[in-house]
Design an enzyme around this catalytic site. Structure first.
Site, PDB file in Angstrom:
ATOM      1  N   GLU A   1       8.111 122.834  85.442  1.00  0.00           N
ATOM      2  CA  GLU A   1       6.888 123.638  85.576  1.00  0.00           C
ATOM      3  C   GLU A   1       6.077 123.478  84.288  1.00  0.00           C
TER       4      GLU A   1
ATOM      5  N   TRP B   1       4.506 117.561  87.077  1.00  0.00           N
ATOM      6  CA  TRP B   1       5.076 116.234  86.829  1.00  0.00           C
ATOM      7  C   TRP B   1       5.994 115.758  87.948  1.00  0.00           C
ATOM      8  N   ILE B   2       5.659 116.014  89.198  1.00  0.00           N
ATOM      9  CA  ILE B   2       6.654 115.702  90.232  1.00  0.00           C
ATOM     10  C   ILE B   2       6.504 114.260  90.734  1.00  0.00           C
ATOM     11  N   THR B   3       7.545 113.462  90.480  1.00  0.00           N
ATOM     12  CA  THR B   3       7.600 112.064  90.926  1.00  0.00           C
ATOM     13  C   THR B   3       7.640 112.037  92.459  1.00  0.00           C
TER      14      THR B   3
ATOM     15  N   ARG C   1       8.832  78.544  72.892  1.00  0.00           N
ATOM     16  CA  ARG C   1       7.725  78.676  71.944  1.00  0.00           C
ATOM     17  C   ARG C   1       8.098  78.012  70.617  1.00  0.00           C
TER      18      ARG C   1
ATOM     19  N   ILE D   1       8.764  89.351  69.625  1.00  0.00           N
ATOM     20  CA  ILE D   1       9.171  87.947  69.805  1.00  0.00           C
ATOM     21  C   ILE D   1       8.055  87.143  70.489  1.00  0.00           C
TER      22      ILE D   1
ATOM     23  N   GLU E   1      14.189 113.665  83.317  1.00  0.00           N
ATOM     24  CA  GLU E   1      15.593 114.017  83.658  1.00  0.00           C
ATOM     25  C   GLU E   1      16.362 114.472  82.417  1.00  0.00           C
TER      26      GLU E   1
HETATM   27  N1  CAA Z   1      26.223 120.180  84.578  1.00  0.00           N
HETATM   28  C1  CAA Z   1      26.608 121.230  85.332  1.00  0.00           C
HETATM   29  N2  CAA Z   1      26.261 122.496  85.037  1.00  0.00           N
HETATM   30  C2  CAA Z   1      25.508 122.688  83.946  1.00  0.00           C
HETATM   31  C3  CAA Z   1      25.065 121.635  83.116  1.00  0.00           C
HETATM   32  C4  CAA Z   1      25.457 120.332  83.473  1.00  0.00           C
HETATM   33  N3  CAA Z   1      25.077 119.256  82.779  1.00  0.00           N
HETATM   34  N4  CAA Z   1      24.331 122.156  82.104  1.00  0.00           N
HETATM   35  C5  CAA Z   1      24.296 123.484  82.298  1.00  0.00           C
HETATM   36  N5  CAA Z   1      25.014 123.808  83.413  1.00  0.00           N
HETATM   37  C6  CAA Z   1      25.234 125.123  83.990  1.00  0.00           C
HETATM   38  C7  CAA Z   1      26.085 126.010  83.064  1.00  0.00           C
HETATM   39  O1  CAA Z   1      27.450 125.812  83.297  1.00  0.00           O
HETATM   40  C8  CAA Z   1      25.602 127.399  83.485  1.00  0.00           C
HETATM   41  O2  CAA Z   1      26.190 127.753  84.714  1.00  0.00           O
HETATM   42  P1  CAA Z   1      27.227 129.004  84.852  1.00  0.00           P
HETATM   43  O3  CAA Z   1      26.529 130.197  84.279  1.00  0.00           O
HETATM   44  O4  CAA Z   1      27.498 129.070  86.312  1.00  0.00           O
HETATM   45  O5  CAA Z   1      28.408 128.592  84.036  1.00  0.00           O
HETATM   46  C9  CAA Z   1      24.132 127.186  83.780  1.00  0.00           C
HETATM   47  O6  CAA Z   1      23.981 125.808  84.078  1.00  0.00           O
HETATM   48  C10 CAA Z   1      23.226 127.573  82.630  1.00  0.00           C
HETATM   49  O7  CAA Z   1      23.656 126.821  81.521  1.00  0.00           O
HETATM   50  P2  CAA Z   1      23.255 127.123  80.031  1.00  0.00           P
HETATM   51  O8  CAA Z   1      23.517 128.549  79.709  1.00  0.00           O
HETATM   52  O9  CAA Z   1      23.880 126.066  79.213  1.00  0.00           O
HETATM   53  O10 CAA Z   1      21.671 126.937  80.118  1.00  0.00           O
HETATM   54  P3  CAA Z   1      20.615 126.638  78.999  1.00  0.00           P
HETATM   55  O11 CAA Z   1      19.425 127.463  79.314  1.00  0.00           O
HETATM   56  O12 CAA Z   1      21.220 126.749  77.642  1.00  0.00           O
HETATM   57  O13 CAA Z   1      20.133 125.108  79.255  1.00  0.00           O
HETATM   58  C11 CAA Z   1      20.149 122.790  79.721  1.00  0.00           C
HETATM   59  C12 CAA Z   1      20.868 124.140  79.799  1.00  0.00           C
HETATM   60  C13 CAA Z   1      21.242 121.746  79.684  1.00  0.00           C
HETATM   61  C14 CAA Z   1      19.290 122.623  78.498  1.00  0.00           C
HETATM   62  C15 CAA Z   1      19.299 122.646  80.992  1.00  0.00           C
HETATM   63  O14 CAA Z   1      18.276 123.608  81.024  1.00  0.00           O
HETATM   64  C16 CAA Z   1      18.710 121.273  81.188  1.00  0.00           C
HETATM   65  O15 CAA Z   1      19.398 120.388  81.653  1.00  0.00           O
HETATM   66  N6  CAA Z   1      17.398 121.069  80.865  1.00  0.00           N
HETATM   67  C17 CAA Z   1      16.727 119.808  81.153  1.00  0.00           C
HETATM   68  C18 CAA Z   1      16.075 119.876  82.495  1.00  0.00           C
HETATM   69  C19 CAA Z   1      15.920 118.520  83.117  1.00  0.00           C
HETATM   70  O16 CAA Z   1      16.724 117.630  82.965  1.00  0.00           O
HETATM   71  N7  CAA Z   1      14.861 118.371  83.923  1.00  0.00           N
HETATM   72  C20 CAA Z   1      14.651 117.205  84.663  1.00  0.00           C
HETATM   73  C21 CAA Z   1      13.738 117.466  85.826  1.00  0.00           C
HETATM   74  S1  CAA Z   1      13.861 116.250  87.102  1.00  0.00           S
HETATM   75  C22 CAA Z   1      13.116 114.877  86.510  1.00  0.00           C
HETATM   76  O17 CAA Z   1      12.753 114.798  85.383  1.00  0.00           O
HETATM   77  C23 CAA Z   1      13.004 113.737  87.519  1.00  0.00           C
HETATM   78  C24 CAA Z   1      12.350 112.550  87.043  1.00  0.00           C
HETATM   79  O18 CAA Z   1      11.798 112.538  85.998  1.00  0.00           O
HETATM   80  C25 CAA Z   1      12.310 111.334  87.773  1.00  0.00           C
HETATM   81  P1  FAD Z   2       9.416 120.393  76.467  1.00  0.00           P
HETATM   82  O1  FAD Z   2      10.578 121.003  77.112  1.00  0.00           O
HETATM   83  O2  FAD Z   2       8.275 121.285  76.123  1.00  0.00           O
HETATM   84  O3  FAD Z   2       9.887 119.619  75.158  1.00  0.00           O
HETATM   85  C1  FAD Z   2       9.001 119.226  74.120  1.00  0.00           C
HETATM   86  C2  FAD Z   2       9.845 118.613  73.004  1.00  0.00           C
HETATM   87  O4  FAD Z   2      10.719 119.616  72.468  1.00  0.00           O
HETATM   88  C3  FAD Z   2      10.758 117.473  73.478  1.00  0.00           C
HETATM   89  O5  FAD Z   2      10.869 116.509  72.477  1.00  0.00           O
HETATM   90  C4  FAD Z   2      12.095 118.168  73.683  1.00  0.00           C
HETATM   91  O6  FAD Z   2      13.194 117.294  73.571  1.00  0.00           O
HETATM   92  C5  FAD Z   2      12.066 119.174  72.541  1.00  0.00           C
HETATM   93  N1  FAD Z   2      12.938 120.332  72.796  1.00  0.00           N
HETATM   94  C6  FAD Z   2      12.799 121.303  73.736  1.00  0.00           C
HETATM   95  N2  FAD Z   2      13.811 122.168  73.675  1.00  0.00           N
HETATM   96  C7  FAD Z   2      14.641 121.739  72.694  1.00  0.00           C
HETATM   97  C8  FAD Z   2      15.883 122.196  72.158  1.00  0.00           C
HETATM   98  N3  FAD Z   2      16.509 123.274  72.639  1.00  0.00           N
HETATM   99  N4  FAD Z   2      16.451 121.490  71.146  1.00  0.00           N
HETATM  100  C9  FAD Z   2      15.841 120.374  70.655  1.00  0.00           C
HETATM  101  N5  FAD Z   2      14.674 119.891  71.125  1.00  0.00           N
HETATM  102  C10 FAD Z   2      14.079 120.558  72.141  1.00  0.00           C
HETATM  103  N6  FAD Z   2      10.351 116.990  86.594  1.00  0.00           N
HETATM  104  C11 FAD Z   2      10.802 117.319  87.823  1.00  0.00           C
HETATM  105  O7  FAD Z   2      11.286 118.429  88.049  1.00  0.00           O
HETATM  106  N7  FAD Z   2      10.761 116.394  88.834  1.00  0.00           N
HETATM  107  C12 FAD Z   2      10.246 115.157  88.666  1.00  0.00           C
HETATM  108  O8  FAD Z   2      10.242 114.369  89.615  1.00  0.00           O
HETATM  109  C13 FAD Z   2       9.739 114.809  87.373  1.00  0.00           C
HETATM  110  N8  FAD Z   2       9.177 113.576  87.169  1.00  0.00           N
HETATM  111  C14 FAD Z   2       8.543 113.338  85.966  1.00  0.00           C
HETATM  112  C15 FAD Z   2       7.789 112.164  85.806  1.00  0.00           C
HETATM  113  C16 FAD Z   2       7.075 111.953  84.638  1.00  0.00           C
HETATM  114  C17 FAD Z   2       6.242 110.720  84.488  1.00  0.00           C
HETATM  115  C18 FAD Z   2       7.121 112.917  83.578  1.00  0.00           C
HETATM  116  C19 FAD Z   2       6.331 112.740  82.305  1.00  0.00           C
HETATM  117  C20 FAD Z   2       7.903 114.039  83.722  1.00  0.00           C
HETATM  118  C21 FAD Z   2       8.606 114.277  84.913  1.00  0.00           C
HETATM  119  N9  FAD Z   2       9.318 115.464  85.110  1.00  0.00           N
HETATM  120  C22 FAD Z   2       9.808 115.779  86.347  1.00  0.00           C
HETATM  121  C23 FAD Z   2       9.363 116.464  84.047  1.00  0.00           C
HETATM  122  C24 FAD Z   2      10.357 116.132  82.943  1.00  0.00           C
HETATM  123  O9  FAD Z   2      11.654 116.321  83.383  1.00  0.00           O
HETATM  124  C25 FAD Z   2      10.003 117.000  81.737  1.00  0.00           C
HETATM  125  O10 FAD Z   2       8.788 116.517  81.210  1.00  0.00           O
HETATM  126  C26 FAD Z   2      11.097 116.990  80.696  1.00  0.00           C
HETATM  127  O11 FAD Z   2      12.244 117.630  81.173  1.00  0.00           O
HETATM  128  C27 FAD Z   2      10.629 117.658  79.375  1.00  0.00           C
HETATM  129  O12 FAD Z   2      10.021 118.875  79.590  1.00  0.00           O
HETATM  130  P2  FAD Z   2       8.591 119.203  78.910  1.00  0.00           P
HETATM  131  O13 FAD Z   2       7.700 118.075  79.244  1.00  0.00           O
HETATM  132  O14 FAD Z   2       8.182 120.551  79.330  1.00  0.00           O
HETATM  133  O15 FAD Z   2       8.872 119.170  77.364  1.00  0.00           O
END
Ligand code: CAA
Ligand code: FAD
Length: 379
Positions: free
Chosen positions: A127, A156-158, A268, A337, A363
């Site tokens: 979000e 940012w939804i792919t 090259r 390169i 991710e």
């Molecule tokens: N696997 C399984 N469970 C997990 C987990 C993992 N890697 N990481 C956390 N959890 C679970 C914990 O066990 C906990 O569950 P329970 O209470 O049931 O035990 C719950 O999640 C909450 O965990 P935390 O208290 O550790 O949560 P947190 O707020 O400290 O944050 C985090 C955890 C790892 C930072 C998580 O918020 C995170 O992964 N953030 C990144 C989000 C992300 O990857 N977004 C990607 C969006 S999709 C995308 O980006 C697609 C694309 O681009 C193509």
């Molecule tokens: P922020 O969370 O605001 O982070 C900003 C900076 O702060 C980063 O460098 C981060 O590493 C750092 N930071 C934040 N918290 C911490 C911490 N606790 N400790 C140390 N450093 C920290 N999301 C979906 O749900 N579905 C999708 O299909 C999808 N596709 C995407 C495609 C593209 C092209 C892009 C750009 C994004 C996509 N995303 C998708 C979203 C993506 O997963 C997020 O952009 C990503 O997880 C980072 O979140 P943010 O952009 O809000 O950065």
């Protein structure tokens, strides 16, 4: 772990390689320039079984293992990283999540068309103010008895503009924090569901990234995935597998750039010899080859552990953290390169360098992967 690929795995690798050369390479530069989604190519990828690779054939999938998935992802990403992310999201975030956690009715209705590539899916967790901090969901799903009322914005939804089905994460009970989050299957076209503007991106410009707006969207109760409050654990479990997909995409970007740089360095000439004969260039290529091999091994390890039913939070995060760094380093050196030729579109490496950056962000950023790994190793 067996280092020999099976005949089936080699066949899949070759099929993906051939497809990438014949179907993805033509016009990849134009699609990047025009931000054009590879619609026809994605359709063909579906027909080849590349969009539901690991799903049981009874739900329209190809029933392959995760190492085959890594191999195919690498080949597709070498040529077109945009097509690769469409493939990764559909396979790892959408199909894998539904196969593991959806009800039988949901699998028949949604997984089957998704896995067979008739339609594509999207996964909406992020979000405007909840990216890394994914538990801070502002999108709400109010329980109204036999349906949920969905309100909010996803960012940012792919596949945002091209998907037919969306997995949407939302907060139902804020008091329960992440235990009050749910995951839903939402259909394109439902009243109140609007697709926002398309993002103009640095890289993976052929992929389709949109915001999604939900305004009083009625989601039937039967479209919730799993038990009430399971949504955040669902998202985390799905992302563990998703990170193997993005690690493989990064691996493909790196190996694509390496192959181009190696070929160029062998032909090259500068100072009356091929530039590969200058040790500074040869050493860059040696570093690339070593790092790419290490990244591939981490991808294979996570894939084997996934198929063995092990917890892959650590191995998936390690693969993504490392492979995305290798993608960045390798593509920068591949441009170097190529000299001036590397700086223009025709030689492909500048695009791969732009594409590489996203693998360190989505991710879970590299910083988030380190949080996941450090929590795992300190347990
Ligand atoms: N696997 C399984 N469970 C997990 C987990 C993992 N890697 N990481 C956390 N959890 C679970 C914990 O066990 C906990 O569950 P329970 O209470 O049931 O035990 C719950 O999640 C909450 O965990 P935390 O208290 O550790 O949560 P947190 O707020 O400290 O944050 C985090 C955890 C790892 C930072 C998580 O918020 C995170 O992964 N953030 C990144 C989000 C992300 O990857 N977004 C990607 C969006 S999709 C995308 O980006 C697609 C694309 O681009 C193509
Ligand atoms: P922020 O969370 O605001 O982070 C900003 C900076 O702060 C980063 O460098 C981060 O590493 C750092 N930071 C934040 N918290 C911490 C911490 N606790 N400790 C140390 N450093 C920290 N999301 C979906 O749900 N579905 C999708 O299909 C999808 N596709 C995407 C495609 C593209 C092209 C892009 C750009 C994004 C996509 N995303 C998708 C979203 C993506 O997963 C997020 O952009 C990503 O997880 C980072 O979140 P943010 O952009 O809000 O950065």
């Amino acid at each position: 772990m067996d280092f020999n690929l099976s005949e089936e795995q080699l066949m899949i690798q070759q099929a993906a390689r051939d497809f990438a050369q014949t179907e993805l390479l033509p016009e990849v530069i134009e699609r990047d320039r025009d931000q054009k989604f590879p619609a026809e190519q994605v359709k063909k990828m579906g027909e080849m079984g590349l969009l539901g690779m690991m799903v049981d054939p009874k739900y329209g999938g190809a029933g392959m293992d995760s190492v085959s998935y890594v191999l195919a992802m690498e080949e597709i990403a070498k040529i077109d990283a945009s097509a690769a992310v469409v493939m990764s999201v559909n396979n790892s975030l959408v199909c894998a999540g539904l196969e593991k956690f959806a009800s039988e009715e949901q699998k028949v209705k949604y997984l089957t068309p998704l896995a067979s590539g008739q339609v594509i899916g999207a996964f909406a967790l992020s979000e405007p103010e909840a990216g890394s901090d994914a538990t801070s969901q502002k999108t709400t799903a109010e329980d109204k008895g036999d349906y949920y009322l969905l309100n909010g914005i996803k960012n940012w939804i792919t596949n945002g503009g091209t998907a037919t089905y969306y997995i949407v994460i939302a907060q139902t009970d804020p008091e329960k924090k992440h235990k009050g989050i749910n995951a839903f299957i939402v259909e394109r076209g439902w009243e109140g569901f609007e697709i926002g503007t398309k993002e103009d991106k640095l890289g993976i410009r052929g992929s389709d990234t949109h915001s999604l707006i939900f305004n009083n969207v009625k989601v039937p109760k039967e479209n919730r995935i799993g038990e009430d409050g399971f949504g955040f654990n669902f998202a985390m479990a799905v992302l563990n597998g998703g990170r193997i997909g993005i690690a493989s995409q990064a691996l493909g970007i790196a190996s694509g750039a390496y192959e181009l740089a190696l070929k160029y360095a062998k032909t090259r000439k500068a100072f009356k010899t091929e530039i590969i004969n200058h040790q500074a260039i040869a050493f860059k290529l040696a570093d690339m080859a070593t790092q790419i091999t290490a990244a591939r091994m981490l991808c294979f390890k996570a894939a084997c552990e996934k198929d063995a039913g092990k917890d892959i939070s650590e191995s998936g995060a390690m693969a993504k953290l490392y492979a995305s760094q290798v993608a960045m380093d390798t593509t920068i050196e591949a441009v170097q390169i190529h000299g001036g030729y590397g700086y223009v579109k025709e030689y492909h490496v500048e695009r791969l360098m732009r594409d590489a950056k996203i693998t360190q962000i989505y991710e879970g950023t590299s910083e988030i992967q380190k949080i996941v790994i450090s929590r795992s190793i300190s347990k």
